[in-house]
Write a protein that holds these residues in place. Structure first.
Motif, PDB file in Angstrom:
ATOM      1  N   LYS A 154       0.917  -1.216   0.021  1.00  0.00           N
ATOM      2  CA  LYS A 154       0.081   0.073  -0.187  1.00  0.00           C
ATOM      3  C   LYS A 154       0.857   1.407  -0.172  1.00  0.00           C
ATOM      4  N   ASN A 200      -5.535   3.528  -5.099  1.00  0.00           N
ATOM      5  CA  ASN A 200      -6.693   4.479  -4.588  1.00  0.00           C
ATOM      6  C   ASN A 200      -6.485   5.126  -3.094  1.00  0.00           C
ATOM      7  N   ASN A 201      -7.350   5.548  -2.302  1.00  0.00           N
ATOM      8  CA  ASN A 201      -7.163   6.365  -1.272  1.00  0.00           C
ATOM      9  C   ASN A 201      -6.548   5.523   0.162  1.00  0.00           C
ATOM     10  N   LYS A 202      -6.290   4.339  -0.444  1.00  0.00           N
ATOM     11  CA  LYS A 202      -5.669   3.289   0.973  1.00  0.00           C
ATOM     12  C   LYS A 202      -4.316   3.234   0.638  1.00  0.00           C
ATOM     13  N   ASP A 203      -4.044   3.893  -0.573  1.00  0.00           N
ATOM     14  CA  ASP A 203      -2.503   3.717  -0.884  1.00  0.00           C
ATOM     15  C   ASP A 203      -1.774   4.954  -0.791  1.00  0.00           C
ATOM     16  N   THR A 204      -0.423   4.865  -0.556  1.00  0.00           N
ATOM     17  CA  THR A 204       0.461   6.469  -0.559  1.00  0.00           C
ATOM     18  C   THR A 204       1.193   6.163  -1.637  1.00  0.00           C
TER      19      THR A 204
END
Length: 155
Positions: A111, A134-138
């Motif tokens: 992630k 997505n917004n769970k990834d950095t």
């Protein structure tokens, strides 16, 4: 707001293709309370050719393909590293250089990503990452070899 800088332990390929060396480097990062460790997932068959010369004569590898082949991990070896880090007080980060290495790391549950500046012109990889993350990834983007305009247009 947290103003504490994040400290990265850059493992890259310094493990020399050894899972044991990689685990020892992870343990070293844990000893010094680093925030995350970063590997590079090179997959020689998708990123290089025998004609691509080494930048520095290593006396071991004849070309970049041989170097990446010698230092790459297969899926099971990456799984061992992901499992080893899981539950420890450190995050796993990975630079990927091909769609194949991206999808391998994604399947492993990664992630935290770093896109190196050398990949800024890899439109195929960048488009896949834009679509798949997505917004769970950095995503950390290195602008070292790219213009700021190019980086800002990606975001």
């Amino acid at each position: 707001m947290n103003n504490k800088p994040l400290i990265i332990g850059e493992i890259g390929l310094s493990h020399e293709g050894s899972v044991g060396n990689a685990i020892a480097l992870i343990d070293l990062a844990l000893k010094y309370n680093l925030d995350f460790i970063k590997f590079q997932d090179h997959w020689a068959d998708y990123e290089s050719s025998f004609s691509e010369k080494m930048r520095v004569d290593s006396y071991i590898d004849k070309n970049r393909y041989d170097y990446w082949k010698r230092t790459e991990f297969n899926f099971n070896e990456w799984q061992i590293l992901h499992d080893y880090i899981n539950g420890k007080n450190i995050e796993f980060c990975c630079s990927v250089f091909s769609p194949e290495s991206f999808y391998r790391q994604k399947k492993l549950g990664n992630k935290l990503w770093k896109l190196g500046s050398g990949e800024m012109l890899n439109n195929q990889l960048m488009n896949i990452m834009k679509k798949e993350l997505n917004n769970k990834d950095t995503l950390i983007i290195s602008s070292g070899l790219a213009s700021l305009d190019f980086v800002l247009n990606f975001a």
